[in-house]
Design a protein around this motif. Sequence first.
Motif, PDB file in Angstrom:
ATOM      1  N   LYS A 274     -10.217  17.696  20.517  1.00 22.87           N
ATOM      2  CA  LYS A 274      -9.604  16.366  20.535  1.00 22.87           C
ATOM      3  C   LYS A 274      -8.264  16.408  21.270  1.00 22.87           C
ATOM      4  O   LYS A 274      -7.940  15.499  22.052  1.00 22.87           O
ATOM      5  N   SER A 275      -7.502  17.440  21.036  1.00 24.87           N
ATOM      6  CA  SER A 275      -6.218  17.593  21.710  1.00 24.87           C
ATOM      7  C   SER A 275      -6.408  17.774  23.210  1.00 24.87           C
ATOM      8  O   SER A 275      -5.686  17.194  24.032  1.00 24.87           O
ATOM      9  N   TRP A 276      -7.387  18.585  23.581  1.00 26.12           N
ATOM     10  CA  TRP A 276      -7.677  18.829  25.001  1.00 26.12           C
ATOM     11  C   TRP A 276      -8.114  17.530  25.682  1.00 26.12           C
ATOM     12  O   TRP A 276      -7.696  17.242  26.809  1.00 26.12           O
ATOM     13  N   ALA A 277      -8.952  16.762  24.997  1.00 25.03           N
ATOM     14  CA  ALA A 277      -9.407  15.486  25.561  1.00 25.03           C
ATOM     15  C   ALA A 277      -8.241  14.533  25.770  1.00 25.03           C
ATOM     16  O   ALA A 277      -8.146  13.847  26.799  1.00 25.03           O
ATOM     17  N   LEU A 278      -7.319  14.482  24.800  1.00 27.79           N
ATOM     18  CA  LEU A 278      -6.157  13.606  24.930  1.00 27.79           C
ATOM     19  C   LEU A 278      -5.325  13.976  26.148  1.00 27.79           C
ATOM     20  O   LEU A 278      -4.899  13.102  26.916  1.00 27.79           O
ATOM     21  N   LEU A 279      -5.093  15.266  26.354  1.00 24.39           N
ATOM     22  CA  LEU A 279      -4.304  15.709  27.508  1.00 24.39           C
ATOM     23  C   LEU A 279      -5.042  15.497  28.823  1.00 24.39           C
ATOM     24  O   LEU A 279      -4.424  15.521  29.888  1.00 24.39           O
ATOM     25  N   ALA A 280      -6.361  15.300  28.747  1.00 25.23           N
ATOM     26  CA  ALA A 280      -7.147  14.984  29.943  1.00 25.23           C
ATOM     27  C   ALA A 280      -7.215  13.480  30.179  1.00 25.23           C
ATOM     28  O   ALA A 280      -7.839  13.032  31.151  1.00 25.23           O
ATOM     29  N   GLY A 281      -6.595  12.694  29.288  1.00 23.58           N
ATOM     30  CA  GLY A 281      -6.572  11.253  29.462  1.00 23.58           C
ATOM     31  C   GLY A 281      -7.784  10.543  28.910  1.00 23.58           C
ATOM     32  O   GLY A 281      -8.123   9.437  29.336  1.00 23.58           O
ATOM     33  N   ARG A 282      -8.438  11.157  27.913  1.00 23.72           N
ATOM     34  CA  ARG A 282      -9.618  10.542  27.303  1.00 23.72           C
ATOM     35  C   ARG A 282      -9.390  10.331  25.810  1.00 23.72           C
ATOM     36  O   ARG A 282      -8.707  11.121  25.177  1.00 23.72           O
ATOM     37  N   LEU A 286     -15.941  15.322  24.915  1.00 22.17           N
ATOM     38  CA  LEU A 286     -17.185  15.568  25.619  1.00 22.17           C
ATOM     39  C   LEU A 286     -17.788  16.902  25.167  1.00 22.17           C
ATOM     40  O   LEU A 286     -17.065  17.788  24.693  1.00 22.17           O
ATOM     41  N   PRO A 287     -19.099  17.075  25.348  1.00 25.07           N
ATOM     42  CA  PRO A 287     -19.707  18.381  25.044  1.00 25.07           C
ATOM     43  C   PRO A 287     -19.046  19.522  25.826  1.00 25.07           C
ATOM     44  O   PRO A 287     -18.897  20.632  25.307  1.00 25.07           O
ATOM     45  N   ASP A 288     -18.637  19.232  27.061  1.00 28.23           N
ATOM     46  CA  ASP A 288     -17.991  20.266  27.871  1.00 28.23           C
ATOM     47  C   ASP A 288     -16.674  20.732  27.252  1.00 28.23           C
ATOM     48  O   ASP A 288     -16.263  21.875  27.453  1.00 28.23           O
ATOM     49  N   ASP A 289     -15.985  19.845  26.534  1.00 32.33           N
ATOM     50  CA  ASP A 289     -14.753  20.254  25.858  1.00 32.33           C
ATOM     51  C   ASP A 289     -15.050  21.324  24.817  1.00 32.33           C
ATOM     52  O   ASP A 289     -14.331  22.326  24.713  1.00 32.33           O
ATOM     53  N   ILE A 290     -16.111  21.103  24.034  1.00 32.38           N
ATOM     54  CA  ILE A 290     -16.492  22.064  23.003  1.00 32.38           C
ATOM     55  C   ILE A 290     -16.875  23.393  23.640  1.00 32.38           C
ATOM     56  O   ILE A 290     -16.430  24.470  23.213  1.00 32.38           O
ATOM     57  N   ARG A 291     -17.708  23.333  24.686  1.00 35.72           N
ATOM     58  CA  ARG A 291     -18.190  24.559  25.321  1.00 35.72           C
ATOM     59  C   ARG A 291     -17.059  25.311  26.016  1.00 35.72           C
ATOM     60  O   ARG A 291     -17.014  26.542  26.003  1.00 35.72           O
ATOM     61  N   ARG A 292     -16.150  24.580  26.633  1.00 33.00           N
ATOM     62  CA  ARG A 292     -15.046  25.225  27.354  1.00 33.00           C
ATOM     63  C   ARG A 292     -14.097  25.945  26.401  1.00 33.00           C
ATOM     64  O   ARG A 292     -13.606  27.030  26.701  1.00 33.00           O
ATOM     65  N   LEU A 293     -13.837  25.329  25.259  1.00 33.94           N
ATOM     66  CA  LEU A 293     -12.831  25.860  24.336  1.00 33.94           C
ATOM     67  C   LEU A 293     -13.397  26.832  23.314  1.00 33.94           C
ATOM     68  O   LEU A 293     -12.639  27.616  22.725  1.00 33.94           O
ATOM     69  N   ALA A 294     -14.701  26.810  23.090  1.00 35.85           N
ATOM     70  CA  ALA A 294     -15.310  27.650  22.060  1.00 35.85           C
ATOM     71  C   ALA A 294     -14.968  29.135  22.210  1.00 35.85           C
ATOM     72  O   ALA A 294     -14.643  29.787  21.206  1.00 35.85           O
TER      73      ALA A 294
END
Length: 352
Positions: A274-282, A286-294
């Motif tokens: 959620k934090s990553w998405a906020l800093l990306a302006g969303r 997204l599923p990619d956020d979960i996969r990228r950060l996992a």
Amino acid sequence: MTDQAPEPFEMPVIPPLDHDRLAAAVALRDRVQNEVSGVYIGPPDVVVLILAAMLARGHVLLEGVPGLAKTTLAKAVATSIGCQFRRIQFTPDLLPADITGTYVFNQKVHEFELRRGPIFAQVVLADEINRAPAKTQSALLEAMQERQVTIEGNTQGLPSPFLVLATQNPVEQEGVYLLPEAQIDRFVVRIRLDYPSLADEIRMLLTYNQPVADVRPVASVSEIIGFSASVEMVHVEEKLMNYAVRLVQATRQHPRVALGASPRASLALLRLAKSWALLAGRDYVLPDDIRRLAPFVLEHRVMVTTDAAIEGMSAASVVKEVLKQTKLAEGMPGVSAPPVDLVIGDGQAGHA
């Protein structure tokens, strides 16, 4: 030690998560990124990941050999966001009271007064954390989880925001102590830093061939606290929550794993996404956020069996298998692991 704590502040009014608020989050990310890049030569994703962890109210473990600018990076991030910074050099003779502080008798007033330790700061660098024994490391457990410390039976709250940036050298074996699982589990992410690329190391020499301008505060404490509250407003579909939990549970069920990720990892992965998405302006994950950060959230929490380690299998390879085999939703094919290495920058790190 310091007996000074950051000045109290009023909780800012959090605006709705509209287009302007999302644009402001991206602007915050870019300002901090650009300011830190003036002294830290390396991949910008390092700075974004640390900032995301802070907004997620988590802590960061930086792992790398000496000379990769881990201290420079931590101090630059703290300064750029206007936070009070303290550094604790962990050594075998460091005592818990050296971190938390202690009560000292004041002969003038004939009373015991609290002399606060360096833990009473907004960004705390625990340098070479694995050089102190478990008793000293345990002084951080309450601080990292509950954002408070108990000194001689009296509980003291810690400032907000509060971020522990710990460093350790993964190569050294002499004079170091393994971090206990309870300590490791309190780090939202682990970032492994590698040597800089040729281009980055040349750029480092060009940058430091002349005096470098000091890092300036480009954000305020109230901004950080406000955006941390805005993280709560970022939407996550239930199927993505289900996916995150199944990823974590898959690490526990893997046949080559002795210890899998805890339920705290599920919470950390969700909040960091959620934090990553906020800093990306969303305002949605997204599923990619979960996969990228996992990998950053799970790998340091996974312990492979002795037989698997002898055969050369690592926690990183387990997480890659889990990402590849776990389906996003029922009836959907498994997704390939993202091209993200746990070594930030793939051979591109900081400078000495």
